[in-house]
Design an enzyme around this catalytic site. Structure first.
Site, PDB file in Angstrom:
ATOM      1  N   GLY A 124     -69.880  15.981  -7.826  1.00  0.00           N
ATOM      2  CA  GLY A 124     -69.170  14.935  -8.546  1.00  0.00           C
ATOM      3  C   GLY A 124     -68.614  13.830  -7.667  1.00  0.00           C
ATOM      4  CD  GLU A 125     -67.027   8.803  -6.432  1.00  0.00           C
ATOM      5  OE1 GLU A 125     -65.825   8.868  -6.069  1.00  0.00           O
ATOM      6  OE2 GLU A 125     -67.962   8.567  -5.645  1.00  0.00           O
TER       7      GLU A 125
ATOM      8  CB  CYS B 104     -72.949  13.909  -9.662  1.00  0.00           C
ATOM      9  SG  CYS B 104     -72.255  12.479  -8.790  1.00  0.00           S
TER      10      CYS B 104
ATOM     11  CB  CYS C 195     -76.901   9.616  -4.290  1.00  0.00           C
ATOM     12  SG  CYS C 195     -75.340   8.743  -4.568  1.00  0.00           S
TER      13      CYS C 195
ATOM     14  CB  SER D  87     -71.348   8.642   0.248  1.00  0.00           C
ATOM     15  OG  SER D  87     -70.759   9.915   0.145  1.00  0.00           O
ATOM     16  CG  PHE D  88     -71.618   2.942   4.699  1.00  0.00           C
ATOM     17  CD1 PHE D  88     -70.846   2.207   3.814  1.00  0.00           C
ATOM     18  CD2 PHE D  88     -72.305   2.268   5.697  1.00  0.00           C
ATOM     19  CE1 PHE D  88     -70.760   0.818   3.919  1.00  0.00           C
ATOM     20  CE2 PHE D  88     -72.229   0.893   5.819  1.00  0.00           C
ATOM     21  CZ  PHE D  88     -71.455   0.165   4.929  1.00  0.00           C
TER      22      PHE D  88
ATOM     23  CD  GLU E 177     -73.909  25.702  -6.282  1.00  0.00           C
ATOM     24  OE1 GLU E 177     -74.695  26.643  -6.503  1.00  0.00           O
ATOM     25  OE2 GLU E 177     -74.238  24.668  -5.680  1.00  0.00           O
TER      26      GLU E 177
END
Length: 399
Positions: free
Chosen positions: A197-198, A138, A142, A251-252, A118
């Protein structure tokens, strides 16, 4: 929740990268300048002409958005025939296009092997941002992210990454017309690698795609208009500064290792202290602007005043801004969005400490296009490794 904890927190080394089919025409989209130059020579372009031909082709493909070699009028007919014999200019395919009430556009994009990702376009008054994907699925799991509930299938190629930018320009009607007055307004002015994804687990393809996107003779987006978002793949952060040089977002989402281990499991590999040490070096290495700390606001999990004060202390010494993201709920999500009052109180503490703390307005929620909601329906049915290999052109019966 338990499944998320048990899932892999690093790149699955067995994941099969897609390989171009050996037979058939080579796709010019996604090749770096050097790769394209060598491909032209291999196809019969005299070496002395290769640089000139490369520059001409590059402009046709990436500045004018032309897909048909016959339309490349400054190339001789025999040379156009040579190109058509050996090459194609192929983009991923838009399967569906949804438009939100707020103008956000979500594209379901089909790539080689029949997989889908997407891509989201977000129009704003002063910019138009395209959120692109770098992997099918991914690997990071998370726990607050819908995309993370989908198993990683494979990395996208450079062609499939830059192809998303080109598809969006097609849909926006934004390619310039030869002979028309130059129009400096850009509907698609910014790119964020914040889709599925990363990105740093697909470094080489992301780097090549962004180099193409930043090239001044083509799509010509400046490096300050591109933001790469990572969950904290520490070894690749310095490489990002040196080899891409775009802006960085992280992304904390938590201020203690205990909470971040749960929310962003990669923290078990590279904890907050290790991540922050790498981030302190980033602005210097890339001559970049502030690092953006993304922080999703989860009710009763990471949204207290104490969290806000800890966050401010942690990022001390890093040129930074903090993007506060109201949690975008999805069916079966294990968390709830923090209240507006709680988010404002958190933002106020961060702001008073001297950091910009904008609260992101959720966009495209009615079409599941908001942060953390991207997940392609066709990939929910998990496929066997043999099926993926077949579709990826790595075994018999490949597409």
């Amino acid at each position: 929740m338990t499944e998320a904890h048990a899932a892999p927190i690093t790149q699955d080394v067995l994941t099969i990268p897609r390989r171009e089919a050996a037979e058939g025409k080579r796709n010019l989209v996604g090749l770096t300048r050097e790769q394209m130059r060598l491909a032209l020579i291999e196809a019969g372009t005299p070496e002395k002409q290769a640089k000139m031909r490369l520059n001409q082709l590059w402009q046709w493909v990436y500045h004018w958005g032309v897909r048909d070699f016959d339309a490349m009028t400054n190339l001789a007919k025999p040379y156009r025939a040579l190109l058509a014999e050996h090459f194609e200019i192929r983009l991923p395919e838009i399967v569906s296009r949804q438009v939100s009430e707020d103008g956000t556009r979500k594209y379901l994009v089909r790539i080689n092997g029949g997989h889908e990702v997407e891509t989201v376009y977000i129009p704003e008054e002063d910019r138009g941002t395209l959120c692109i994907s770098s992997q099918v699925g991914c690997t990071l799991t998370c726990s607050f992210c819908h995309t993370g509930t989908q198993k990683l299938v494979r990395n996208l190629t450079a062609a499939e990454i830059v192809g998303q930018v080109m598809l969006a320009r097609d849909d926006l009607g934004e390619w310039p017309e030869p002979g028309a007055p130059k129009d400096e307004t850009r509907l698609l002015s910014n790119v964020v690698l914040m889709g599925m994804g990363e990105p740093l687990y697909n470094f080489d393809n992301v780097r090549d795609a962004m180099k193409i996107t930043m090239d001044g003779e083509g799509l010509a987006l400046s490096r300050r208009r591109i933001t790469l978002s990572t969950s904290g793949v520490v070894p690749e952060i310095a490489r990002t500064a040196e080899e891409i040089g775009c802006l960085l977002a992280v992304s904390f989402h938590a201020t203690t290792d205990e909470v971040r281990d749960r929310l962003v499991p990669i923290n078990k590999r590279w904890n907050i202290e290790t991540l922050l040490a790498a981030l302190k070096e980033y602005p210097r290495l890339s001559n970049s602007e502030r690092i953006t700390f993304e922080y999703v606001m989860l009710d009763g999990v990471n949204d207290s005043d104490a969290d806000a004060r800890r966050l401010v202390k942690l990022i001390e010494g890093i040129p930074a801004k903090v993007n506060l993201i109201p949690f975008n709920e999805w069916p079966g999500a294990p968390y709830k969005r923090s209240s507006n009052n709680r988010i404002r109180a958190f933002a106020d503490i961060v702001h008073k400490a001297g950091y910009a703390s904008p609260i992101r307005t959720p966009r495209g929620e009615d079409i599941m296009a908001a942060c953390g909601q991207l997940k392609s329906a066709t990939e929910r049915a998990r496929k066997s490794r043999a099926e993926i290999a077949r579709e990826a052109g790595m075994g018999s019966g490949a597409a």
